[in-house]
Every structure is written in C-alpha cells, then in structure tokens.
Write a protein that holds these residues in place. Sequence first.
Motif, short mmCIF file in Angstrom:
data_model
loop_
_atom_site.label_atom_id
_atom_site.label_comp_id
_atom_site.label_asym_id
_atom_site.label_seq_id
_atom_site.Cartn_x
_atom_site.Cartn_y
_atom_site.Cartn_z
N SER A 1 0.77 -1.23 -0.13
CA SER A 1 0.20 -0.04 0.08
C SER A 1 0.92 1.31 0.06
N ARG A 2 1.98 1.36 0.77
CA ARG A 2 2.74 2.30 0.55
C ARG A 2 3.62 2.69 -0.63
N LEU B 1 1.49 2.18 -3.72
CA LEU B 1 0.51 2.43 -4.66
C LEU B 1 0.38 3.84 -5.26
N HIS B 2 0.65 4.56 -4.24
CA HIS B 2 0.80 6.14 -4.79
C HIS B 2 1.66 6.54 -5.84
N ASN B 3 2.61 5.60 -5.97
CA ASN B 3 3.47 5.87 -7.13
C ASN B 3 3.17 5.56 -8.40
N ARG C 1 1.25 5.50 -11.77
CA ARG C 1 1.24 6.63 -12.68
C ARG C 1 0.22 6.38 -13.87
N ALA D 1 -6.04 -0.24 0.65
CA ALA D 1 -5.07 0.44 -0.30
C ALA D 1 -5.76 0.95 -1.47
N GLY E 1 -8.40 4.51 -2.34
CA GLY E 1 -7.88 5.97 -2.79
C GLY E 1 -7.60 6.00 -4.23
N ALA E 2 -8.29 5.34 -5.24
CA ALA E 2 -8.24 5.42 -6.71
C ALA E 2 -8.05 7.05 -7.04
N ARG E 3 -7.21 7.28 -7.91
CA ARG E 3 -7.20 8.63 -8.40
C ARG E 3 -7.69 8.44 -9.87
N ILE F 1 -6.76 2.65 -9.95
CA ILE F 1 -6.25 1.48 -9.57
C ILE F 1 -7.54 0.53 -8.99
#
Length: 64
Positions: free
Chosen positions: A2-3, A5-7, A9, A32, A35-37, A42
């Motif tokens: 999960s740490r 996944l914010h990477n 692109r 995790a 928080g889909a953007r 994701i």
Amino acid sequence: MSRLLHNVRVPLLFVSAANDPIAPATILDTRAFAGAREEAPILLAVTAEGGHSMTWHVTRLEPP
C-alpha cells in the motif's frame, strides 16, 4: 504494498482469486485500493476461483 500504490502513474488492474491457496485475496488490504485517483485508477478484481493450480485438469482439447 500500500505504501507503493501512490507511485502508480498509469491505470492498474490487480486480479486475485478468493480460492488461491498461495496468495488468497483475503491477505490483501483493500483499504489500499480505496484511494483511486482519476489520473491513474487502481482497481482490485477478485474472482471466486482461479487461484494457483497445483494440477492440470484434462480437457477435451487434449489428445486421448
């Protein structure tokens, strides 16, 4: 995981099987994926079956 996944692109699809004896879907932290953007969605898809198979089943496509 999960740490990391914010990477991500690009759009990303995770596929897991509930009956997977090696890595069952229950071990995934679904928070995790919450928080889909919009720019890099994701998605986690969990199927009922389809996990790692330790045997190959005979099918009609195989010669007798």
